[in-house]
Write a protein that holds these residues in place. Structure first.
Motif, PDB file in Angstrom:
ATOM      1  N   GLY A   1       0.832  -1.209   0.000  1.00  0.00           N
ATOM      2  CA  GLY A   1       0.000   0.000   0.000  1.00  0.00           C
ATOM      3  C   GLY A   1       0.863   1.254   0.000  1.00  0.00           C
ATOM      4  N   GLY A   2       1.939   1.229   0.782  1.00  0.00           N
ATOM      5  CA  GLY A   2       2.812   2.396   0.858  1.00  0.00           C
ATOM      6  C   GLY A   2       3.457   2.717  -0.490  1.00  0.00           C
ATOM      7  N   THR A   3       3.873   1.679  -1.193  1.00  0.00           N
ATOM      8  CA  THR A   3       4.478   1.878  -2.511  1.00  0.00           C
ATOM      9  C   THR A   3       3.449   2.477  -3.483  1.00  0.00           C
ATOM     10  OG1 THR A   3       5.959   0.043  -2.087  1.00  0.00           O
ATOM     11  CG2 THR A   3       5.673   0.672  -4.386  1.00  0.00           C
ATOM     12  N   ARG A   4       2.225   1.977  -3.391  1.00  0.00           N
ATOM     13  CA  ARG A   4       1.170   2.508  -4.263  1.00  0.00           C
ATOM     14  C   ARG A   4       0.790   3.947  -3.882  1.00  0.00           C
ATOM     15  NH1 ARG A   4      -2.768  -2.582  -5.792  1.00  0.00           N
ATOM     16  NH2 ARG A   4      -1.077  -3.848  -6.614  1.00  0.00           N
ATOM     17  N   ALA A   5       0.863   4.229  -2.592  1.00  0.00           N
ATOM     18  CA  ALA A   5       0.540   5.595  -2.163  1.00  0.00           C
ATOM     19  C   ALA A   5       1.560   6.579  -2.737  1.00  0.00           C
ATOM     20  CB  ALA A   5       0.522   5.674  -0.639  1.00  0.00           C
ATOM     21  N   LEU A   6       2.819   6.200  -2.717  1.00  0.00           N
ATOM     22  CA  LEU A   6       3.849   7.072  -3.295  1.00  0.00           C
ATOM     23  C   LEU A   6       3.550   7.331  -4.764  1.00  0.00           C
ATOM     24  CD1 LEU A   6       6.994   5.418  -1.668  1.00  0.00           C
ATOM     25  CD2 LEU A   6       6.310   7.807  -1.365  1.00  0.00           C
ATOM     26  N   ALA A   7       3.212   6.255  -5.478  1.00  0.00           N
ATOM     27  CA  ALA A   7       2.930   6.398  -6.906  1.00  0.00           C
ATOM     28  C   ALA A   7       1.698   7.271  -7.118  1.00  0.00           C
ATOM     29  CB  ALA A   7       2.741   5.024  -7.540  1.00  0.00           C
ATOM     30  N   ALA A   8       0.669   7.048  -6.290  1.00  0.00           N
ATOM     31  CA  ALA A   8      -0.580   7.803  -6.465  1.00  0.00           C
ATOM     32  C   ALA A   8      -0.345   9.297  -6.280  1.00  0.00           C
ATOM     33  CB  ALA A   8      -1.629   7.299  -5.475  1.00  0.00           C
ATOM     34  N   LEU A   9       0.631   9.653  -5.470  1.00  0.00           N
ATOM     35  CA  LEU A   9       0.896  11.067  -5.211  1.00  0.00           C
ATOM     36  C   LEU A   9       1.977  11.629  -6.135  1.00  0.00           C
ATOM     37  CD1 LEU A   9       0.667  10.934  -1.342  1.00  0.00           C
ATOM     38  CD2 LEU A   9      -0.926  12.074  -2.889  1.00  0.00           C
ATOM     39  N   GLY A  10       2.415  10.811  -7.076  1.00  0.00           N
ATOM     40  CA  GLY A  10       3.365  11.305  -8.065  1.00  0.00           C
ATOM     41  C   GLY A  10       4.826  11.191  -7.666  1.00  0.00           C
ATOM     42  N   PHE A  11       5.103  10.527  -6.557  1.00  0.00           N
ATOM     43  CA  PHE A  11       6.506  10.337  -6.170  1.00  0.00           C
ATOM     44  C   PHE A  11       7.119   9.194  -6.973  1.00  0.00           C
ATOM     45  CE2 PHE A  11       4.885  12.222  -2.142  1.00  0.00           C
ATOM     46  CZ  PHE A  11       5.759  13.297  -2.069  1.00  0.00           C
ATOM     47  N   ARG A  12       8.341   9.416  -7.441  1.00  0.00           N
ATOM     48  CA  ARG A  12       9.071   8.330  -8.096  1.00  0.00           C
ATOM     49  C   ARG A  12      10.407   8.181  -7.382  1.00  0.00           C
ATOM     50  NH1 ARG A  12       9.011   9.569 -14.331  1.00  0.00           N
ATOM     51  NH2 ARG A  12      10.033   7.556 -14.321  1.00  0.00           N
ATOM     52  N   PRO A  13      10.404   7.456  -6.263  1.00  0.00           N
ATOM     53  CA  PRO A  13      11.615   7.390  -5.430  1.00  0.00           C
ATOM     54  C   PRO A  13      12.822   6.868  -6.200  1.00  0.00           C
ATOM     55  CG  PRO A  13       9.736   6.492  -4.255  1.00  0.00           C
ATOM     56  CD  PRO A  13       9.290   6.706  -5.667  1.00  0.00           C
ATOM     57  N   GLN A  14      13.952   7.477  -5.914  1.00  0.00           N
ATOM     58  CA  GLN A  14      15.214   7.058  -6.510  1.00  0.00           C
ATOM     59  C   GLN A  14      15.971   6.118  -5.590  1.00  0.00           C
ATOM     60  OE1 GLN A  14      16.343   8.339  -9.750  1.00  0.00           O
ATOM     61  NE2 GLN A  14      14.118   8.358  -9.557  1.00  0.00           N
ATOM     62  N   ALA A  15      15.588   6.113  -4.324  1.00  0.00           N
ATOM     63  CA  ALA A  15      16.180   5.173  -3.377  1.00  0.00           C
ATOM     64  C   ALA A  15      15.085   4.774  -2.403  1.00  0.00           C
ATOM     65  CB  ALA A  15      17.348   5.822  -2.641  1.00  0.00           C
ATOM     66  N   TRP A  16      15.152   3.516  -1.960  1.00  0.00           N
ATOM     67  CA  TRP A  16      14.126   2.971  -1.075  1.00  0.00           C
ATOM     68  C   TRP A  16      14.803   2.481   0.184  1.00  0.00           C
ATOM     69  CZ3 TRP A  16       8.937   2.470  -2.928  1.00  0.00           C
ATOM     70  CH2 TRP A  16       8.775   2.841  -4.265  1.00  0.00           C
ATOM     71  N   HIS A  17      14.410   3.032   1.310  1.00  0.00           N
ATOM     72  CA  HIS A  17      15.044   2.658   2.570  1.00  0.00           C
ATOM     73  C   HIS A  17      14.038   1.921   3.451  1.00  0.00           C
ATOM     74  CE1 HIS A  17      17.724   4.060   6.192  1.00  0.00           C
ATOM     75  NE2 HIS A  17      17.457   2.783   6.222  1.00  0.00           N
ATOM     76  N   MET A  18      14.363   0.674   3.774  1.00  0.00           N
ATOM     77  CA  MET A  18      13.531  -0.104   4.694  1.00  0.00           C
ATOM     78  C   MET A  18      14.174  -0.021   6.070  1.00  0.00           C
ATOM     79  SD  MET A  18      13.055  -3.430   2.248  1.00  0.00           S
ATOM     80  CE  MET A  18      14.571  -3.189   1.320  1.00  0.00           C
ATOM     81  N   ASN A  19      13.492   0.624   7.017  1.00  0.00           N
ATOM     82  CA  ASN A  19      14.015   0.716   8.377  1.00  0.00           C
ATOM     83  C   ASN A  19      13.405  -0.435   9.170  1.00  0.00           C
ATOM     84  OD1 ASN A  19      15.651   2.054  10.296  1.00  0.00           O
ATOM     85  ND2 ASN A  19      13.817   2.909  11.245  1.00  0.00           N
ATOM     86  N   GLU A  20      14.178  -1.493   9.355  1.00  0.00           N
ATOM     87  CA  GLU A  20      13.732  -2.792   9.837  1.00  0.00           C
ATOM     88  C   GLU A  20      12.957  -3.521   8.744  1.00  0.00           C
ATOM     89  OE1 GLU A  20      14.703  -4.840  11.573  1.00  0.00           O
ATOM     90  OE2 GLU A  20      14.724  -4.499  13.722  1.00  0.00           O
ATOM     91  N   GLY A  21      12.759  -4.826   8.973  1.00  0.00           N
ATOM     92  CA  GLY A  21      12.209  -5.676   7.919  1.00  0.00           C
ATOM     93  C   GLY A  21      10.707  -5.576   7.694  1.00  0.00           C
ATOM     94  N   HIS A  22       9.974  -4.892   8.596  1.00  0.00           N
ATOM     95  CA  HIS A  22       8.506  -4.919   8.501  1.00  0.00           C
ATOM     96  C   HIS A  22       7.962  -4.455   7.153  1.00  0.00           C
ATOM     97  CE1 HIS A  22       9.527  -3.845  12.807  1.00  0.00           C
ATOM     98  NE2 HIS A  22       8.944  -5.003  12.947  1.00  0.00           N
ATOM     99  N   SER A  23       8.691  -3.574   6.496  1.00  0.00           N
ATOM    100  CA  SER A  23       8.163  -2.985   5.255  1.00  0.00           C
ATOM    101  C   SER A  23       8.676  -3.691   4.008  1.00  0.00           C
ATOM    102  CB  SER A  23       8.546  -1.507   5.186  1.00  0.00           C
ATOM    103  OG  SER A  23       9.963  -1.377   5.194  1.00  0.00           O
ATOM    104  N   ALA A  24       9.405  -4.812   4.170  1.00  0.00           N
ATOM    105  CA  ALA A  24      10.138  -5.384   3.030  1.00  0.00           C
ATOM    106  C   ALA A  24       9.239  -5.837   1.883  1.00  0.00           C
ATOM    107  CB  ALA A  24      11.015  -6.539   3.500  1.00  0.00           C
ATOM    108  N   LEU A  25       7.926  -6.016   2.142  1.00  0.00           N
ATOM    109  CA  LEU A  25       7.066  -6.451   1.037  1.00  0.00           C
ATOM    110  C   LEU A  25       6.886  -5.368  -0.016  1.00  0.00           C
ATOM    111  CD1 LEU A  25       4.514  -8.611   3.019  1.00  0.00           C
ATOM    112  CD2 LEU A  25       6.383  -9.384   1.558  1.00  0.00           C
ATOM    113  N   LEU A  26       7.402  -4.181   0.250  1.00  0.00           N
ATOM    114  CA  LEU A  26       7.404  -3.171  -0.808  1.00  0.00           C
ATOM    115  C   LEU A  26       8.169  -3.710  -2.009  1.00  0.00           C
ATOM    116  CD1 LEU A  26      10.317  -1.375  -1.216  1.00  0.00           C
ATOM    117  CD2 LEU A  26       9.692  -0.667   1.072  1.00  0.00           C
ATOM    118  N   GLN A  27       9.102  -4.628  -1.764  1.00  0.00           N
ATOM    119  CA  GLN A  27       9.876  -5.169  -2.881  1.00  0.00           C
ATOM    120  C   GLN A  27       9.008  -6.031  -3.793  1.00  0.00           C
ATOM    121  OE1 GLN A  27      12.318  -3.528  -3.278  1.00  0.00           O
ATOM    122  NE2 GLN A  27      14.107  -3.921  -1.976  1.00  0.00           N
ATOM    123  N   PHE A  28       7.979  -6.655  -3.240  1.00  0.00           N
ATOM    124  CA  PHE A  28       7.094  -7.419  -4.118  1.00  0.00           C
ATOM    125  C   PHE A  28       6.373  -6.475  -5.075  1.00  0.00           C
ATOM    126  CE2 PHE A  28       3.541  -9.627  -5.766  1.00  0.00           C
ATOM    127  CZ  PHE A  28       4.031 -10.905  -5.957  1.00  0.00           C
TER     128      PHE A  28
END
Ligand SMILES: *Cc1c(COP(=O)(O)O)cnc(C)c1O
Length: 728
Positions: free
Chosen positions: A267-294
């Motif tokens: 959801g977080g990855t989609r939220a970034l896209a929905a708001l027009g963000f195109r991140p150049q680097a992705w930082h996962m602070n701890e493993g909880h968010s790692a499914l952004l890679q899927f």
């Protein structure tokens, strides 16, 4: 063309207006001030709100709540109050200067060509106690990360969850048992607003969850110049069984936890896209968010890349920070549960489920292992960081079988030692002292290479005075908290009155506040009660200890420890010298680190990944008395505090009870022979010269090296910048 760091507008997220607040034009900018968490590290802005409505402020310490509450006649009074309007104008100007100052920021001036943004994901964010989206160290670190990114002009956008019930508030009953209360956040009363889409409506993203699609609403918290996107599933569009996904931080149910982490990552990855963000680097602070890679794999596989190519592509610009030096502390999901959720995703994009599961396996080959989020994050990142030098070493050994072979040993796991946000954690009196000494640029003076000379050139008396003033602040706070606590337990008015004489601001005061995990050994200093009693009850040189901390609701051992310690505070031997403050949160933390003389830290080595409360204390001139673990060996120089036990101790092996006894011995010896005598050695004016020299040393060594500004500069230059495109 990607937005450049100089283009601050690119990070701005439009939000919906909050209808409940209607302000007259003379003070309309209070609205902008209330909704930007800049006020959390700007005492003058807090003073403005406190003057606007002292009662509401004392009650909520939340300007949004305050603005919702005021009535029109009260506005009029303020508008006609010249000194209020003068303060208002000053704060609005300072805020506007801050927000427009991106071009002069560290990032824009030292790396003018670096484009962003960097997406920073975390399960919790601790920005202020009124926005209770954190449980402890990890979240507060993430909050400080955003604040420093804003101060330094780093183009970063945070992503997290907006929890309706957040994390629990703690009280203890008359028997010392921990009680849990979950807040019920009314989001329109928090300093967050719904993101506004193109049509002037809210922004919603779809999150595929097993056999259905759940919607998440996107909210925005403004952290100075940095937006924090927060996802919320508690909306009428969702089935009532899905609405509580974002209800509780660290929900105990495994399947619910996985659903949360899917909302965060996907959801977080989609939220970034929905708001027009195109991140150049992705930082996962701890493993909880790692499914952004899927979610990031999807388009790559759809474009015909093999899994191997796609993972290489993810790794090219992914950064991961691990905080957990014990295998059990790392997030993992049992194989059947993981497959239940991942199978439909994989089927949809034609990815082999087993191949995906292998990205999360802890051990090569063994069948049916849990899906480990840390392993996934490690395998899909090119920069992997531990949070202190010791922690990076421990983590490198722990994950050696997963870390990429392609990198040389020293590159595989790097240490970027944690830091804390000075303007958030520095007490008011010290801050004013530093501003008086060094002017408005005090954070740069104390954060720079010349901090030691700058501090040493100043007289000792005002530093001691400012420290004492902060200690009196702690005394007032503590007495008020204890009165509430004991009134609840049914003590008599006379007993409650006696609290006014409790806590001696002249006495050597030791602070110990942390999560009551057993490895932190809160009971170490209580292990020899007669010896402790001699220390605290010494009439000429008394010692007092202030304790605070929560135990996770599922951690029975931690709760028993709290009960044991609370009972000790009431025991005849120790009563009146040991205090337990309920509900350790950022406010309690700020007052404690600002008001104690010594900050005690007694973890079992090497289980303290970094620890940050000791940094906050040292910046305030408290002396750390700590086991050589986490950050402390990097800071300790023999003059800015003490090391308990062996200086080079890292791995503890063998007999835990024997090691505990050794450490307790070392702790008592230090207290008896070094700490207490040093504190009570005074000159004719009553100033402890040599103690204050140590305070100066602590401030001068810790402030520059363990600030979140230093941490952010290090992340930016070594982890983010190499991954960013440059806007030429
Ligand atoms: C700083 C802080 C922490 C983390 O401190 P540690 O030293 O890592 O235990 C936890 N909770 C609160 C409220 C804090 O302010």
């Amino acid at each position: 063309m990607y937005p450049s760091v100089n283009d601050r507008v690119s990070l701005h997220v439009p939000t919906l207006h909050v209808a409940e607040i209607e302000l007259p034009p003379e003070i309309s900018r209070l609205y902008d001030l209330a909704y930007n968490l800049w006020w959390t590290w700007t005492p003058k802005a807090r003073e403005l709100f406190a003057r606007f409505d002292p009662r509401s402020w004392a009650l909520y310490r939340n300007p949004v709540q305050l603005l919702i509450h005021v009535d029109r006649p009260e506005w009029q009074e303020k508008i006609e109050d010249g000194s209020f309007i003068a303060l208002y104008s000053r704060i609005v100007n300072a805020f506007d200067r801050y927000m427009a100052g991106g071009d002069e920021s560290w990032c824009a001036t030292t790396h003018p060509d670096a484009a962003g943004p960097i997406a920073y994901f975390c399960m919790e964010f601790g920005l202020h106690q009124s926005l209770a989206l954190y449980s402890g160290g990890l979240g507060i670190l993430a909050g400080d990360h955003l604040k420093s990114a804003s101060d330094l002009g780093i183009p970063l956008v945070g992503v997290g969850l907006l929890y309706r019930h957040g994390y629990f508030h703690q009280s203890v009953d008359a028997d010392g048992r921990q009680q849990h209360f979950y807040p019920d956040h009314d989001f329109p009363r928090l300093p967050v607003r719904p993101a506004a889409g193109g049509t002037g409506r809210g922004v919603y993203v779809d999150v595929p969850l097993h056999d259905r699609v759940v919607k998440a609403r996107v909210w925005v918290a403004e952290v100075g110049r940095v937006p924090l996107l927060l996802l919320d599933t508690d909306i009428p569009q969702n089935d009532s069984a899905d609405r509580p996904i974002t209800s509780m931080l660290y929900t105990p149910g495994r399947e619910m936890r996985l659903a949360q982490e899917i909302v965060l990552g996907v959801g977080g990855t989609r939220a970034l896209a929905a708001l027009g963000f195109r991140p150049q680097a992705w930082h996962m602070n701890e493993g909880h968010s790692a499914l952004l890679q899927f979610e990031r794999l999807r388009p790559l596989l759809a474009a015909g890349e093999s899994l191997e190519e796609a993972v290489a592509e993810l790794r090219r610009n992914s950064v991961f920070t691990t905080h957990t030096p014990v295998p059990a502390g790392n997030e993992k999901f049992d194989d059947p549960l993981a497959r239940k959720y991942f199978a439909p995703w994989c089927a949809e994009i034609g990815l082999d489920l087993d191949a995906w599961m292998r990205l999360g396996e802890e051990d090569h080959g063994a069948a049916g292992q849990p899906f480990n989020m840390t392993a996934l994050a490690v395998r899909t990142s090119c920069r992997i960081n531990g949070v202190s030098k010791i922690n990076a070493g421990v983590s490198a050994r722990m994950w050696s079988h997963v870390l990429p072979d392609s990198l040389p040993e020293t590159e595989r796991m790097r240490a970027i030692t944690n830091g804390v946000h000075g303007p958030t954690w520095l007490g008011v009196e010290l801050r004013e002292l530093f501003a008086g000494w060094f002017g408005e640029r005090w954070p740069e003076v104390l954060g720079g290479a010349g901090a030691r000379e700058a501090i040493a050139a100043q007289p000792q008396e005002p530093l001691w005075e400012a420290h004492l003033a902060q200690k009196h602040r702690l005394a007032r706070f503590l007495r008020a908290r204890l009165r509430d606590q004991f009134a609840r337990h049914g003590l008599s008015p006379d007993q409650l009155r006696a609290i006014e004489r409790m806590f001696d601001p002249e006495a050597l005061t030791i602070g110990f506040a942390r999560r009551f995990a057993t490895y932190k050994r809160a009971d170490l200093v209580f292990s020899d009660l007669p010896r402790l009693r001699k220390l605290v009850a010494d009439a000429a040189r008394p010692v007092q200890i202030v304790l605070a901390g929560k135990a996770h609701p599922a951690d029975k051992a931690g709760q028993e420890l709290i009960q044991h310690l609370v009972q000790l505070t009431r025991s005849e031997q120790l009563e009146g010298r040991i205090f337990f403050v309920e509900d350790y949160d950022m406010r309690v933390g700020r007052i404690l680190v600002g008001g104690v003389d010594v900050w005690l830290n007694t973890p079992r080595r090497p289980l303290e990944a970094s620890g940050t409360s000791g940094m906050k204390a040292a910046m305030n001139g408290a002396l750390n008395l700590s086991i050589a673990d986490g950050w402390w060996p990097e800071a300790y120089n023999g003059r800015n505090g003490w090391v308990i036990g062996p200086e080079a101790g890292t791995a503890t092996a063998g007999d835990e009870a024997a090691l505990d006894r050794e450490d307790a011995q070392a702790l008592y010896q230090l207290l008896e022979n070094e700490v207490v005598p040093a504190y009570y050695e005074r000159d004719e004016q009553g100033v402890p010269r040599r103690w204050v020299a140590r305070m100066q040393e602590a401030i001068a060594t810790v402030t520059p090296a363990f600030s979140s500004d230093r941490m952010l500069r290090e992340y930016f230059e070594t982890a983010y910048l190499p991954l960013l495109d440059t806007a030429d």
